[in-house]
Enzyme design. Structure first.
Site, PDB file in Angstrom:
ATOM      1  N   ASN A  62       0.938  -1.238   0.041  1.00  0.00           N
ATOM      2  CA  ASN A  62       0.082   0.054  -0.167  1.00  0.00           C
ATOM      3  C   ASN A  62       0.767   1.064   0.044  1.00  0.00           C
ATOM      4  O   ASN A  62       0.336   2.384  -0.120  1.00  0.00           O
ATOM      5  CB  ASN A  62      -1.084  -0.021   1.236  1.00  0.00           C
ATOM      6  CG  ASN A  62      -2.239  -0.767   1.062  1.00  0.00           C
ATOM      7  OD1 ASN A  62      -2.433  -1.351  -0.106  1.00  0.00           O
ATOM      8  ND2 ASN A  62      -3.175  -0.855   1.787  1.00  0.00           N
ATOM      9  N   GLU A 126      -2.444  -0.559  -7.966  1.00  0.00           N
ATOM     10  CA  GLU A 126      -3.999  -0.620  -7.823  1.00  0.00           C
ATOM     11  C   GLU A 126      -4.566   1.033  -7.523  1.00  0.00           C
ATOM     12  O   GLU A 126      -5.791   1.123  -8.051  1.00  0.00           O
ATOM     13  CB  GLU A 126      -4.091  -1.456  -6.350  1.00  0.00           C
ATOM     14  CG  GLU A 126      -5.604  -1.449  -5.959  1.00  0.00           C
ATOM     15  CD  GLU A 126      -5.698  -2.378  -4.429  1.00  0.00           C
ATOM     16  OE1 GLU A 126      -6.347  -3.219  -4.595  1.00  0.00           O
ATOM     17  OE2 GLU A 126      -4.844  -1.606  -3.696  1.00  0.00           O
ATOM     18  N   TRP A 218     -11.784  -7.693  11.083  1.00  0.00           N
ATOM     19  CA  TRP A 218     -10.987  -7.467  10.056  1.00  0.00           C
ATOM     20  C   TRP A 218      -9.466  -7.543  10.332  1.00  0.00           C
ATOM     21  O   TRP A 218      -8.814  -8.115   9.388  1.00  0.00           O
ATOM     22  CB  TRP A 218     -11.240  -5.889   9.532  1.00  0.00           C
ATOM     23  CG  TRP A 218     -10.293  -5.453   8.532  1.00  0.00           C
ATOM     24  CD1 TRP A 218     -10.314  -5.608   7.236  1.00  0.00           C
ATOM     25  CD2 TRP A 218      -9.067  -4.503   8.799  1.00  0.00           C
ATOM     26  NE1 TRP A 218      -9.251  -4.841   6.705  1.00  0.00           N
ATOM     27  CE2 TRP A 218      -8.617  -4.166   7.566  1.00  0.00           C
ATOM     28  CE3 TRP A 218      -8.638  -3.862  10.111  1.00  0.00           C
ATOM     29  CZ2 TRP A 218      -7.466  -3.572   7.487  1.00  0.00           C
ATOM     30  CZ3 TRP A 218      -7.357  -3.038   9.892  1.00  0.00           C
ATOM     31  CH2 TRP A 218      -6.907  -2.788   8.729  1.00  0.00           C
ATOM     32  N   ARG A 249     -15.878  -2.909   5.005  1.00  0.00           N
ATOM     33  CA  ARG A 249     -15.275  -3.908   4.319  1.00  0.00           C
ATOM     34  C   ARG A 249     -16.508  -4.523   3.876  1.00  0.00           C
ATOM     35  O   ARG A 249     -17.729  -4.330   4.447  1.00  0.00           O
ATOM     36  CB  ARG A 249     -14.481  -4.769   5.205  1.00  0.00           C
ATOM     37  CG  ARG A 249     -13.140  -4.049   5.407  1.00  0.00           C
ATOM     38  CD  ARG A 249     -12.332  -4.043   4.125  1.00  0.00           C
ATOM     39  NE  ARG A 249     -10.833  -3.260   4.398  1.00  0.00           N
ATOM     40  CZ  ARG A 249     -10.300  -2.109   4.347  1.00  0.00           C
ATOM     41  NH1 ARG A 249     -11.571  -1.193   4.096  1.00  0.00           N
ATOM     42  NH2 ARG A 249      -9.298  -1.782   4.689  1.00  0.00           N
ATOM     43  N   ASP A 352      -8.180 -11.598  -5.179  1.00  0.00           N
ATOM     44  CA  ASP A 352      -7.998 -10.644  -4.053  1.00  0.00           C
ATOM     45  C   ASP A 352      -8.491 -11.211  -2.845  1.00  0.00           C
ATOM     46  O   ASP A 352      -7.612 -10.710  -1.523  1.00  0.00           O
ATOM     47  CB  ASP A 352      -9.104  -9.482  -4.655  1.00  0.00           C
ATOM     48  CG  ASP A 352      -8.649  -8.179  -3.811  1.00  0.00           C
ATOM     49  OD1 ASP A 352      -7.549  -8.046  -3.631  1.00  0.00           O
ATOM     50  OD2 ASP A 352      -9.493  -7.499  -3.203  1.00  0.00           O
ATOM     51  N   HIS A 389      -1.774   2.011   9.791  1.00  0.00           N
ATOM     52  CA  HIS A 389      -2.923   1.962   8.492  1.00  0.00           C
ATOM     53  C   HIS A 389      -3.593   3.361   8.484  1.00  0.00           C
ATOM     54  O   HIS A 389      -2.611   4.225   8.678  1.00  0.00           O
ATOM     55  CB  HIS A 389      -3.662   0.734   8.687  1.00  0.00           C
ATOM     56  CG  HIS A 389      -4.390   0.349   7.553  1.00  0.00           C
ATOM     57  ND1 HIS A 389      -5.330   1.198   6.772  1.00  0.00           N
ATOM     58  CD2 HIS A 389      -4.510  -0.807   6.812  1.00  0.00           C
ATOM     59  CE1 HIS A 389      -5.814   0.432   5.825  1.00  0.00           C
ATOM     60  NE2 HIS A 389      -5.321  -0.709   5.790  1.00  0.00           N
ATOM     61  N   SER A 435       2.369  -2.212   5.226  1.00  0.00           N
ATOM     62  CA  SER A 435       3.524  -3.067   5.451  1.00  0.00           C
ATOM     63  C   SER A 435       4.740  -2.687   5.139  1.00  0.00           C
ATOM     64  O   SER A 435       5.532  -2.729   5.886  1.00  0.00           O
ATOM     65  CB  SER A 435       3.008  -4.349   4.415  1.00  0.00           C
ATOM     66  OG  SER A 435       2.954  -4.212   3.040  1.00  0.00           O
TER      67      SER A 435
HETATM   68  C1  FAD Z   1      -6.625  -6.573   7.424  1.00  0.00           C
HETATM   69  C2  FAD Z   1      -5.596  -5.916   7.141  1.00  0.00           C
HETATM   70  C3  FAD Z   1      -5.131  -5.603   5.646  1.00  0.00           C
HETATM   71  C4  FAD Z   1      -4.174  -4.927   5.263  1.00  0.00           C
HETATM   72  N1  FAD Z   1      -3.935  -4.916   4.157  1.00  0.00           N
HETATM   73  C5  FAD Z   1      -2.459  -4.180   3.598  1.00  0.00           C
HETATM   74  C6  FAD Z   1      -2.361  -4.215   2.316  1.00  0.00           C
HETATM   75  O1  FAD Z   1      -2.942  -4.530   1.359  1.00  0.00           O
HETATM   76  N2  FAD Z   1      -1.064  -3.726   1.932  1.00  0.00           N
HETATM   77  C7  FAD Z   1      -0.503  -3.289   2.904  1.00  0.00           C
HETATM   78  O2  FAD Z   1       0.834  -2.594   2.370  1.00  0.00           O
HETATM   79  N3  FAD Z   1      -0.491  -3.215   4.288  1.00  0.00           N
HETATM   80  C8  FAD Z   1      -1.917  -3.687   4.470  1.00  0.00           C
HETATM   81  N4  FAD Z   1      -1.897  -3.777   6.008  1.00  0.00           N
HETATM   82  C9  FAD Z   1      -1.205  -3.182   6.973  1.00  0.00           C
HETATM   83  C10 FAD Z   1       0.206  -3.955   7.497  1.00  0.00           C
HETATM   84  O3  FAD Z   1      -0.284  -5.278   7.543  1.00  0.00           O
HETATM   85  C11 FAD Z   1       0.610  -3.295   8.738  1.00  0.00           C
HETATM   86  O4  FAD Z   1       0.863  -2.013   8.520  1.00  0.00           O
HETATM   87  C12 FAD Z   1       1.773  -3.916   9.231  1.00  0.00           C
HETATM   88  O5  FAD Z   1       1.681  -5.503   9.382  1.00  0.00           O
HETATM   89  C13 FAD Z   1       2.173  -3.246  10.464  1.00  0.00           C
HETATM   90  O6  FAD Z   1       3.406  -3.948  11.036  1.00  0.00           O
HETATM   91  P1  FAD Z   1       3.773  -4.118  12.526  1.00  0.00           P
HETATM   92  O7  FAD Z   1       5.131  -4.667  12.591  1.00  0.00           O
HETATM   93  O8  FAD Z   1       3.377  -2.855  13.282  1.00  0.00           O
HETATM   94  O9  FAD Z   1       2.635  -5.125  13.002  1.00  0.00           O
HETATM   95  P2  FAD Z   1       2.488  -6.767  12.367  1.00  0.00           P
HETATM   96  O10 FAD Z   1       2.940  -6.920  11.231  1.00  0.00           O
HETATM   97  O11 FAD Z   1       1.125  -6.883  12.835  1.00  0.00           O
HETATM   98  O12 FAD Z   1       3.451  -7.549  13.525  1.00  0.00           O
HETATM   99  C14 FAD Z   1       2.960  -7.670  15.021  1.00  0.00           C
HETATM  100  C15 FAD Z   1       4.103  -8.662  15.596  1.00  0.00           C
HETATM  101  O13 FAD Z   1       4.247  -8.566  17.023  1.00  0.00           O
HETATM  102  C16 FAD Z   1       3.879  -9.949  17.463  1.00  0.00           C
HETATM  103  N5  FAD Z   1       3.435  -9.819  18.753  1.00  0.00           N
HETATM  104  C17 FAD Z   1       2.207  -9.327  19.169  1.00  0.00           C
HETATM  105  N6  FAD Z   1       2.260  -9.203  20.439  1.00  0.00           N
HETATM  106  C18 FAD Z   1       3.249  -9.724  21.013  1.00  0.00           C
HETATM  107  C19 FAD Z   1       3.871 -10.004  22.238  1.00  0.00           C
HETATM  108  N7  FAD Z   1       2.973  -9.844  23.424  1.00  0.00           N
HETATM  109  N8  FAD Z   1       5.012 -10.597  22.453  1.00  0.00           N
HETATM  110  C20 FAD Z   1       5.565 -10.980  21.339  1.00  0.00           C
HETATM  111  N9  FAD Z   1       5.257 -10.518  20.116  1.00  0.00           N
HETATM  112  C21 FAD Z   1       4.029  -9.931  19.942  1.00  0.00           C
HETATM  113  C22 FAD Z   1       2.792 -10.653  16.433  1.00  0.00           C
HETATM  114  O14 FAD Z   1       3.171 -11.901  16.547  1.00  0.00           O
HETATM  115  C23 FAD Z   1       3.662 -10.187  15.196  1.00  0.00           C
HETATM  116  O15 FAD Z   1       4.674 -10.810  14.820  1.00  0.00           O
HETATM  117  C24 FAD Z   1      -3.083  -4.443   6.465  1.00  0.00           C
HETATM  118  C25 FAD Z   1      -3.537  -4.845   7.661  1.00  0.00           C
HETATM  119  C26 FAD Z   1      -4.667  -5.535   8.043  1.00  0.00           C
HETATM  120  C27 FAD Z   1      -4.847  -5.707   9.395  1.00  0.00           C
END
Ligand code: FAD
Length: 627
Positions: A62, A126, A218, A249, A352, A389, A435
């Site tokens: 994204n 997209e 979601w 959604r 998708d 997000h 992501s």
């Molecule tokens: C439904 C959905 C659709 C999305 N669609 C898109 C898309 O199409 N394109 C895009 O680019 N982005 C998309 N995103 C956004 C993207 O997924 C997030 O921005 C990204 O994953 C955030 O990264 P993060 O590391 O903060 O969290 P995450 O990737 O969620 O990672 C969190 C990590 O923390 C770990 N964790 C949690 N609690 C604990 C704990 N207590 N102890 C140890 N480990 C823990 C989890 O196991 C995980 O490994 C989407 C998100 C969602 C929810």
């Protein structure tokens, strides 16, 4: 106390969480750690290959700015985020991520991610910022690169270890505590710096899916507010805790709508056939200047649909068949080409979902939905906390070192606690990193954290007496259950403890009914929020009485305690911000208007670990000059 072996792990940098932010941090930190003879350790509550929000895969990246192709500038992205967040964003952070994100995407491609390209070899977009991918294995690819980097630098990976508490001495982080989710082991991680990247939170609010659908949402159910809990408990200043995200959604399967709106140019309509974005255009005047600029902020788009629902015009529908027919129309002179195009569109529509929300494909199949023949219902989901997000909640972090920003106290992405960094959903006010941007932000923080260790890293002074106390507190639910479970015929009902599932329902009821969840049509008010705060007093008391039958439930107990903290900080911050700025995410019915004069600012807060007191504060919004 329950008999758990204590395992001590010493490292230089500890990365908590194994998602996109954490994997980015691991890749970059490993590189710099190797050069400096330092050790990096990552710890995830799950298995990194399929952990976090991207566990099931995604169908699009994204955030891609496309600087090399001259598509956009970094400044364009800053303006885009400012507009979508109704003027409230940390532009220094957004800028920093945007200028690094393209190189992260190029790394993804190098590591094996298939990004769609057209006949000329150009990425298929997209929308303006989104790239289409074959993303079923997205997380596996990103985790593999992180693990390889760590292995190459002599780092360590701990999986299935749930992190609960931060270890902090004199406002300096010195490590973290957690327990294995598979064996009776209690972990003490000692570190010179820690990067928090444990994602956002779901199931703080009562979900639409209850009963047989419970657990479906979601936002993937794995992330329970650990980032907010960890940074709050460390004493870090937090920001934008009122900015929750409500996606619209496909109803009940929570399937993505991005491809429909952006790629297929589909319309969303009410049951009466009115396109709410057109019919209710005048409402946008009330939210000027943001309502009148393009693209219209996500919350305002939600809001116009919600107004239709309030007036009894629901359900809302995505006009899938109309969109597909429009695209295929160009081929109508050639029946063979027409048939081929229809097949292609149909498969793209299903893919998708299959790439990232399989449950929606199953729901469509079970309800005989053929998107090319009939429209499908859409709805606003329950609220989530996902600062990466379109939400913005997270810790208040230091800006990039080379930018002249007013928000700077040393190292990029360091919180107000020395040595504690935050990335992805854990860092606030820098929405729309998604992501790729979360990974880029992880890389920024990984490099900064190693620099911090090289320049300031002192051996972590961990107070083991305090660790023992915390160990007893963390394992207490097992002891409490063991001591009292035989006092009733049904162990689920007991006056001495509450099981985590029941506790979660109580939290969700408070949030749903008082803090503007689904059943209160996303509306709240000062009095409702104050009542929520009264109920939180009892909930907090009862959190000391959580009981756990086994390791699995011990994890559920701590997830719910973390959710409770996320819920409380949210309520406190909505209460503090006396205006409605993001209708469509929440509506404060007693202060129904946006108040630029008084509230064009960040609403920040802090919990003091020494006194247990909360402090709420305003922080100025700074715009990058000339942008
Ligand atoms: C439904 C959905 C659709 C999305 N669609 C898109 C898309 O199409 N394109 C895009 O680019 N982005 C998309 N995103 C956004 C993207 O997924 C997030 O921005 C990204 O994953 C955030 O990264 P993060 O590391 O903060 O969290 P995450 O990737 O969620 O990672 C969190 C990590 O923390 C770990 N964790 C949690 N609690 C604990 C704990 N207590 N102890 C140890 N480990 C823990 C989890 O196991 C995980 O490994 C989407 C998100 C969602 C929810």
């Amino acid at each position: 106390m329950a008999n758990f072996e204590t395992v001590e792990v010493s490292t230089d940098l500890l990365i908590v969480g194994g998602g996109f932010g954490a994997c980015g941090a691991a890749v970059e930190a490993a590189y710099w750690a190797k050069k400096n003879g330092l050790k990096v350790t990552i710890v995830d509550k799950a298995a990194m290959d399929r952990s976090g929000a991207v566990a099931m895969g995604l169908s699009a990246i994204n955030q891609y700015v496309g600087v090399k192709d001259g598509d956009n500038t970094v400044e364009d992205y800053v303006r885009y985020v400012r507009q979508d967040l109704m003027g409230i964003s940390r532009e220094d952070l957004v800028y920093n991520i945007a200028r690094h994100v393209d190189s992260t995407v190029h790394l993804f491609e190098k590591w094996g991610l298939k990004i769609w390209t057209d006949e000329e070899g150009k990425y298929v977009h997209e929308g303006r910022w989104q790239l289409m991918i074959n993303g079923e294995s997205y997380k596996i690819i990103i985790a593999e690169a992180a693990k390889n980097a760590l292995a190459d630098a002599g780092g360590e990976v701990y999986e299935r270890v749930f992190i609960t508490e931060p270890l902090v001495e004199n406002n300096k982080v010195v490590g973290a505590l957690g327990f294995s989710t598979r064996e009776n082991k209690f972990y003490v991680f000692k570190a010179k710096a820690v990067i928090a990247g444990m994602g956002g939170a779901v199931h703080v609010f009562r979900p639409r899916s209850v009963g047989e659908g419970l657990g479906r949402s979601w936002y993937p159910p794995f992330n329970s507010g650990s980032s907010a809990y960890f940074t709050l408990r460390a004493g870090a200043e937090m920001t934008c805790q009122e900015v929750r995200f409500i996606p619209v959604r496909f109803k009940d399967g929570y399937g993505p709508v991005g491809a429909w709106f952006l790629l297929f140019k589909s319309r969303a309509i009410s049951a009466q056939g009115g396109e709410y974005m057109a019919v209710r255009k005048d409402e946008l005047q009330n939210w000027a200047p943001y309502g009148l600029a393009k693209p219209i902020p996500a919350n305002l788009r939600n809001y116009l649909g919600m107004l239709d629902m309030d007036e009894g015009l629901g359900p809302l529908y995505m006009e899938t068949s109309e969109a597909i027919a429009k695209i295929a129309e160009q081929y109508k002179e050639d029946p063979k080409a027409f048939k081929k195009k229809m097949k292609e569109l149909e498969s793209e529509a299903w893919e998708d979902f299959l790439d990232m929300t399989i449950s929606q494909a199953i729901l469509w199949a079970s309800q005989n939905v053929k998107p090319e023949e009939k429209h499908s219902e859409i709805a606003a989901c329950e609220p989530y906390f996902i600062g990466s997000h379109s939400g913005a909640s997270g810790a208040w972090v230091s800006g990039p070192e080379d930018l002249d920003t007013p928000y700077k106290w040393g190292y990029a992405n360091m919180t107000t606690v020395d040595g504690l960094f935050a990335v992805g959903d854990a860092s606030g006010a820098s929405s729309h990193k998604f992501s790729s941007g979360s990974h880029a932000e992880g890389r920024i923080a990984g490099k900064a954290a190693i620099k911090y260790i090289v320049e300031k890293g002192a051996a972590p002074a961990v107070d083991m007496a305090k660790v023992e106390e915390l160990k007893a507190r963390i394992l207490a639910p097992l002891d409490l259950y063991e001591a009292h479970c035989n006092e009733t015929t049904d162990p689920e009902v007991n006056t001495n403890y509450i099981l985590p599932r029941q506790f979660m329902f109580r939290l969700q009821k408070i949030m749903d009914e008082y803090a503007g969840g689904v059943t209160s049509a996303f509306k709240t008010s000062k009095s409702l929020l104050e009542r929520a705060m009264e109920l939180f007093v009892f909930l907090r008391e009862d959190s000391e009485k959580l009981g756990a039958r086994d390791l699995y439930e011990l994890e559920r107990c701590w997830e719910n305690i973390q959710r409770m903290w996320q819920g409380e900080v949210h309520v406190r911050t909505i209460l503090f911000r006396e205006e409605t700025r993001w209708p469509g995410y929440y509506f404060r019915a007693d202060t129904p208007k946006m108040d630029e004069a008084n509230w064009h600012c960040f609403a920040n807060c802090k919990w003091d670990p020494a006194t247990g007191e909360w402090e709420m504060m305003k922080r100025d919004v700074w715009n990058i000059p000339g942008v």
